[in-house]
Structure formats: structure tokens, C-alpha cells
Design an enzyme around this catalytic site. Structure first.
Site, PDB file in Angstrom:
ATOM      1  N   CYS A 126      57.933  83.765  41.472  1.00  0.00           N
ATOM      2  CA  CYS A 126      56.869  82.752  41.412  1.00  0.00           C
ATOM      3  C   CYS A 126      55.524  83.434  41.663  1.00  0.00           C
ATOM      4  O   CYS A 126      55.421  84.311  42.509  1.00  0.00           O
ATOM      5  CB  CYS A 126      57.090  81.668  42.465  1.00  0.00           C
ATOM      6  SG  CYS A 126      58.630  80.732  42.269  1.00  0.00           S
ATOM      7  N   GLU A 161      67.153  76.315  11.644  1.00  0.00           N
ATOM      8  CA  GLU A 161      67.212  77.299  12.728  1.00  0.00           C
ATOM      9  C   GLU A 161      67.622  78.652  12.151  1.00  0.00           C
ATOM     10  O   GLU A 161      68.438  78.726  11.240  1.00  0.00           O
ATOM     11  CB  GLU A 161      68.216  76.849  13.797  1.00  0.00           C
ATOM     12  CG  GLU A 161      68.618  77.883  14.816  1.00  0.00           C
ATOM     13  CD  GLU A 161      67.455  78.458  15.608  1.00  0.00           C
ATOM     14  OE1 GLU A 161      67.408  79.691  15.778  1.00  0.00           O
ATOM     15  OE2 GLU A 161      66.577  77.673  16.034  1.00  0.00           O
ATOM     16  N   CYS A 196      55.081  77.204  23.826  1.00  0.00           N
ATOM     17  CA  CYS A 196      55.076  77.843  25.141  1.00  0.00           C
ATOM     18  C   CYS A 196      53.988  78.905  25.220  1.00  0.00           C
ATOM     19  O   CYS A 196      53.989  79.733  26.125  1.00  0.00           O
ATOM     20  CB  CYS A 196      56.441  78.458  25.451  1.00  0.00           C
ATOM     21  SG  CYS A 196      56.972  79.711  24.261  1.00  0.00           S
TER      22      CYS A 196
END
Length: 408
Positions: A70, A291, A365
Site C-alpha cells: 500500500c 476476447e 485502469c
């Protein structure tokens, strides 16, 4: 040396300005903080916070200082939300764009159902965890506040796997995904398989109730189906397949995609994976899923065939980077979902931009490639209606979003 932090970089480190030496990087700091330390190149080492930011909080995890998993546990949730939105706003501004933002959705602590851990045998046993910051050292994380309790409960079994098939000279990578049948484990970097090791690994899978074990590309044990629920469907993904990191994050992304599409008759799902969006959306509309990975296409197709009461799902295995769907192939669709990797989908976006599809739900993302692709669409008549930030990688610098683009 004493510096004042001006902003955060994309990796979450504080950046101070210095007229003589240029930018100075100070990990673990926040904008506005006054920090004292020793300058080493372009970094301030051994920093001491002289004046803390009002956004500074005590890290909720006792491993925060040693672990590199993190980057933002020292920042308040409100600050992180604002910062992540600002990163997207900056990326859009770089393309001359602006957007309305819906409220950010954050996954709760202890919700990561999928993680890649590092492991190594030692003289005294086994180390499993994440790398320490800017280091090859593995930090142990028995009280991790990020991982789902089901992954933490799998640590004894993972340690046994490393003891059986690891070495003190090689680091192993352990990808662990929680499934209905138990943890699905993919190991890379282990010892070469022989008959004895195969038997040991199969025994450990049974003992520790793993669903499946894949060892350097070979599935060596299957105790139970590593099944996941997507909408009304049950999916068995291939080993190592891409999945959303948290169930809550997946639900938030799906909710935003549905909101973006509205009622549709027939949509195309580009970069569909194993059906994260395809399968739930097919409860209300026809879906053509495209895909590039044949194993993921096969898993999606099997799930679709075994789920009753869905609208028609068709699947196609196709490299959308090299062979994007062309405008004439997009004529029959009333909506599109596009969820590319971090590199974005430049080629596919260019053909989408010249199509007549009225609404696009763009999932990304990477704010930079999203902004680039959004500009391509807008240049051909689309408008950017809104952006929804989904923070399923809590306390990290990772940013995900859903955006609605439509033709007026």
C-alpha cells in the site's frame, strides 16, 4: 535539508520543488507537509515530518511502514478520493477535455479476493508477503488490512507449498484467487516437477482445501471447481485469468456500466475476459463478447451455455489490437462496453469512433490512455457524459473508472 511537499506523483510519493536540484521525491508524505531529511540524489532519505498535513492519518495496518503493498495508508480517505479524481482530471485536461464526476466508490478493507504474493524459503521456514518499498526484501503481512480473510487463512497452505517446491535461492510468485471451491493458486518460479513433488503438491491441495493448483503453467491438482459467480452464471476461469480484485469493486464497475448503457437490445463487449460484464448484462440484452485469450473465451462460452434464461450470448476470439472490429461489423449494436488493458485500445477506439453506436461504456485502469482514447471518440462526434471512479485497490495509487460516451 528542509522542503515543503508540493504535490503527489503518480506513484504516490511526495514531490517538493527545488530551484537548484529540480524535483525532490519523498515517499510517505502529503502536499503541504514540511519535511526534513538528507538529500541523496533526487530523494530525501530518512525524512522527518516537521509540519504534518491535516489529511495525514495513522495507517490502519501495522505492516504499513515495512510493506510496499500500500502506498497511501497515511492519507485520509477523503484526500485519496480527491487525489484520484484529480489524476483523471489532469489526464483529461492534457487532451483538452473535462468531465462531470459521479461520487467515487471505494472497496472496504480486507476485501481483496485476488492477490499476487512473493515467497521464499529461509533457514527457519518460509517468508510470504509483499515486497518492501523499493526492495527485494519480502515483508511478512499476517495482519494485512488489504487481503480478504480467506486469503490470509490460506497462508499455512501456501507456506507448505513453498516448503515443498521452493528453494532458498529463488523467489516464488503465488497468485491466489478466492473461489467457491477454495483458493485457486498459480505458482511460478518453483522447482521442476517430478513424480515425488507432484504427489506432495497434490496431497497439500487436499490437506489445505485449495480448489486448484497450477505449477509453472501446468495444473497439477484439481480438488474442486474454482468457480465464480457472475450475475446468475457460474464461471470457471482458466488459471491466472484476469478478474476484478474485489467483489465490491466488480459490483461497482458493473453498476456503472449498466447505468451508462441504459436499456439496450444488443451490445458488443470488447475485451470481455471471462464475462464480468457479458454475463450479467445478458440477463437484459443480447451480447456479443470479443476476447483475445481463447481460454477465457471458452470459459465464458461454457458459462453462457450452462446458464438458463439469458438472452443470446455469442463469443469470438480475436486480437483486438491487431484486428479490431470494423465499423461495418458494429452496425447491428446499440451499445458497446470496452475494457482494455492499461495500454488502452487505440486501434479499436478509432473504429468505434467512426461507428454509429449511440452509447459506449468505457472501463479503464489507466487515466492517461483513457483520456487519449476518449479524445479520439469525441473528435468523431461523441460527448463525454460522466466519469465514475471506482477505487477497488484501496490505499494504492491504482485508479479505475467507468465513463459514458454517447452520440447527441
Amino acid at each position: 535539508m528542509i522542503v515543503t511537499i508540493d504535490r503527489l506523483g503518480h506513484l504516490g510519493h511526495g514531490i517538493a520543488r527545488d530551484q537548484d536540484s529540480g524535483p525532490i521525491y519523498v515517499p510517505g508524505t502529503l502536499p503541504g507537509e514540511v519535511v526534513e531529511g538528507t538529500l541523496d540524489g533526487d530523494r530525501l532519505i530518512d525524512p522527518k515530518i516537521v509540519t504534518p498535513s491535516p489529511d495525514r492519518v495513522k495507517p490502519p495496518c501495522r505492516h504499513a511502514r515495512a510493506c510496499g503493498g500500500c502506498q497511501l495508508q497515511h492519507a485520509s480517505d477523503a484526500f485519496v478520493a480527491q487525489w484520484k479524481q484529480h489524476v483523471i482530471e489532469t489526464a483529461l485536461a492534457g487532451q483538452g477535455l473535462t468531465a462531470e464526476f459521479l461520487p467515487l466508490v471505494t472497496s472496504p478493507p480486507n476485501s481483496r479476493r485476488r492477490a499476487t504474493l512473493s515467497a521464499r524459503r529461509t533457514k527457519s521456514g518460509v517468508l510470504i508477503g509483499f515486497h518492501a518499498r523499493a526492495s527485494d526484501t519480502i515483508a511478512e503481512i499476517p495482519d494485512c488490512q488489504l487481503l480478504h480473510p480467506g486469503i490470509l487463512a490460506a497462508f499455512p497452505g501456501l507456506q507448505a507449498l513453498v516448503m515443498a517446491g521452493g528453494s532458498r535461492t529463488t523467489e516464488l510468485s503465488l497468485q491466489v484467487t478466492l473461489t467457491r471451491g477454495g483458493p485457486d493458486v498459480v505458482v511460478s518460479g518453483g522447482k521442476a516437477l517430478d513424480s515425488a513433488l507432484r504427489m506432495d503438491l497434490a496431497r497439500l491441495v487436499e490437506t489445505h482445501a485449495f480448489s486448484r493448483l497450477t505449477w509453472d503453467g501446468e495444473t497439477v491438482a484439481l480438488r474442486d471447481r474454482p468457480a465464480l459467480t457472475m450475475g446468475q452464471a457460474t464461471v470457471v476461469p482458466p488459471p491466472g485469468a484476469f478478474l476484478q480484485a474485489t467483489q465490491e469493486g466488480e459490483a461497482a464497475l458493473l453498476h456503472a456500466v449498466k447505468h451508462a448503457l441504459g436499456p439496450q437490445k444488443r451490445i458488443v463487449d470488447l475485451f470481455s475476459g471471462v464475462g464480468t460484464f457479458t454475463l450479467p448484462l445478458a440477463e437484459k440484452m443480447e451480447v456479443h463478447a470479443v476476447e483475445g485469450d481463447p481460454a477465457m473465451t471458452k470459459a465464458l462460452d461454457l458459462a453462457a451455455r450452462n446458464t438458463p434464461n439469458l438472452h443470446r450470448i455469442s463469443t469470438e476470439t480475436r486480437d483486438l489490437f491487431r484486428r479490431p472490429l470494423e465499423p461495418d461489423e458494429l452496425l447491428t449494436f446499440t451499445g458497446a462496453v470496452i475494457d482494455p488493458p492499461r495500454a488502452g485500445a487505440e486501434a479499436q477506439t478509432q473504429t468505434l469512433a467512426t461507428s454509429k453506436i449511440p452509447v459506449i461504456a468505457a472501463v479503464s485502469c489507466n487515466p492517461v490512455t483513457f483520456a487519449r482514447d476518449a479524445k479520439t471518440l469525441i473528435a468523431q462526434g461523441y460527448r463525454l457524459d460522466w466519469v465514475q471512479v471506482v477505487d477497488q485497490f484501496r490505499w494504492s495509487t491504482h485508479i479505475e473508472l467507468v465513463a459514458r460516451l454517447s452520440r447527441p
